[in-house]
Design a protein around this motif. Structure first.
Motif, PDB file in Angstrom:
ATOM      1  N   HIS A   7       0.838  -1.192   0.000  1.00  0.00           N
ATOM      2  CA  HIS A   7       0.000   0.000   0.000  1.00  0.00           C
ATOM      3  C   HIS A   7       0.876   1.247   0.000  1.00  0.00           C
ATOM      4  CE1 HIS A   7      -3.461   2.541   0.952  1.00  0.00           C
ATOM      5  NE2 HIS A   7      -2.708   3.135   1.854  1.00  0.00           N
ATOM      6  N   ASP A  12      -2.678   5.253  -3.266  1.00  0.00           N
ATOM      7  CA  ASP A  12      -3.798   4.352  -2.990  1.00  0.00           C
ATOM      8  C   ASP A  12      -4.928   4.995  -2.204  1.00  0.00           C
ATOM      9  OD1 ASP A  12      -3.159   1.824  -4.224  1.00  0.00           O
ATOM     10  OD2 ASP A  12      -1.521   1.633  -2.788  1.00  0.00           O
ATOM     11  N   GLN A 378      -6.647   5.679  -8.262  1.00  0.00           N
ATOM     12  CA  GLN A 378      -6.332   4.640  -7.286  1.00  0.00           C
ATOM     13  C   GLN A 378      -6.598   3.251  -7.874  1.00  0.00           C
ATOM     14  OE1 GLN A 378      -8.113   7.515  -6.513  1.00  0.00           O
ATOM     15  NE2 GLN A 378      -6.280   8.411  -5.579  1.00  0.00           N
TER      16      GLN A 378
END
Length: 397
Positions: A7, A12, A378
């Motif tokens: 991540h 993100d 994203q």
């Protein structure tokens, strides 16, 4: 492709842009009939990422100072451009070659105004970024479409065909390098062929290289300025806007090495009383730094992951084929394999999948069976888009 990748909160983290006077999200219902409450915005070329912290810090410094007067000495701004072009693109730029424009669509219009006359032909390699055609027509010049050849899902130029098209009324070529849509990174041989074509027909070459920093691994962008025998007819255009997601700062650069061309462009700029805005210069200067460069490296890696996910899942849907991106974050998907009329393709994408994407016809000849999807968002949204497309075209499976 699995979403089980590390991540990265810079890319993100979902950011709600609705209600912020954002064209991409607030404008999509009016244009495409897709509600921002339930839909995905994947059309206009801006990303859903915040720029690097160095840009935010520079803007905060302006706010903290609290006085927004005229921008003075542009020396540090020009030096930042020079450093970036030399460091990132092996291209030496002199300070006095640089003109700042109100973005590159404005730069395109200024080039057309400075170097052509009403009625002249301006060549576009289509399908290509739709604003070029709009500006050419508004300036009362003629759009000359030289269609790219789609060779097994990869665009190529056919100079023999283009030679046969020429009438002698053409005065300029506008090149998109890397190409939008389709994401081609032109090779040195292709650029040399283009330079020869421009010389044969005595054409000014305007090379819009706004996507030059967003090149996928295993590909290398070559600035047109590094091609031999072209600088006497070459105008380069670059900006921080696509690289750092700063489209709203409307700051671009027209860079001209040839003194005669530079004098003509300077005269037109002076006649229109144009000067840059201080916010754009401060943002661009902050971006063109080692910190900005490190952020771009991470951004390109993230977009490459989005590209691989999108291509794998879209190409698994019968009748759909995503052109392999060599650059940009703008995926170009061919729906001709579905056998559907374009109206039906659009209906399924907008009504069934609830995705706002650019219609291929707006990019000129050769775009009729395509749609353009902005994957500069994203990864969760990219995955959502793939799932929506799979459902919308599920009856083909």
């Amino acid at each position: 492709m699995s979403l089980d990748t590390p991540h990265d909160p810079r890319f993100d983290t979902l950011i709600d842009r609705c209600g912020t006077d954002c064209a991409k999200w607030d404008g999509m219902q009016g244009l495409y009939g897709v509600s921002p409450d339930s839909g995905l915005s994947m059309w206009v070329a801006d990303m859903d990422f915040r720029p690097p912290e160095c840009v935010q810090t520079a803007l905060q410094g302006m706010i903290d100072h609290g006085i927004y007067g005229y921008y003075g000495d542009e020396g540090s701004y020009r030096a930042a451009i020079q450093w970036w072009m030399q460091t990132r693109h092996c291209w030496h730029v002199e300070s006095d070659w640089i003109f700042s424009t109100h973005g590159l669509v404005n730069g395109t219009g200024l080039c057309i105004d400075a170097f052509t006359e009403p009625g002249d032909g301006v060549i576009l390699f289509t399908p290509v970024y739709h604003a070029f055609s709009r500006v050419i027509k508004a300036a009362e010049r003629q759009v000359v479409e030289c269609r790219l050849v789609n060779t097994d899902g990869r665009y190529e130029m056919d100079f023999d065909a283009y030679d046969a098209q020429m009438t002698g009324s053409e005065r300029m070529i506008i090149l998109c390098s890397p190409h939008n849509p389709g994401g081609r990174v032109w090779t040195r041989a292709e650029l040399e062929g283009l330079a020869a074509f421009a010389r044969r027909h005595d054409l000014i070459l305007v090379s819009d290289e706004i996507h030059h920093d967003l090149v996928m691994p295993c590909h290398s962008h070559i600035p047109a300025a590094l091609i031999d025998g072209i600088t006497d007819r070459l105008v380069m255009m670059t900006a921080t806007s696509k690289t750092f997601n700063l489209a709203g700062h409307h700051t671009g650069n027209v860079i001209i090495e040839d003194p005669a061309l530079r004098a003509r462009f300077a005269q037109r700029m002076a006649g229109l009383g144009l000067s840059p805005n201080s916010f754009g210069l401060v943002m661009a200067r902050a971006a063109y730094t080692p910190e900005g460069a490190a952020w771009v490296e991470d951004l390109v890696g993230y977009i490459d992951g989005n590209r691989r996910l999108f291509d794998a899942e879209v190409n698994a849907i019968p009748g759909l084929r995503s052109m392999a991106l060599e650059s940009t974050y703008l995926s170009w998907v061919d729906f001709s394999g579905t056998g559907m009329a374009q109206d039906e393709v659009i209906r399924r994408i907008q009504d069934d999948a609830q995705i706002a994407a650019n219609h291929g016809t707006t990019f000129g000849g050769g775009g009729e069976s395509f749609m353009r999807f902005n994957i500069g968002t994203q990864r969760a949204r990219v995955k959502d888009a793939c799932d929506r497309l799979a459902r919308a075209f599920g009856d083909l499976q």
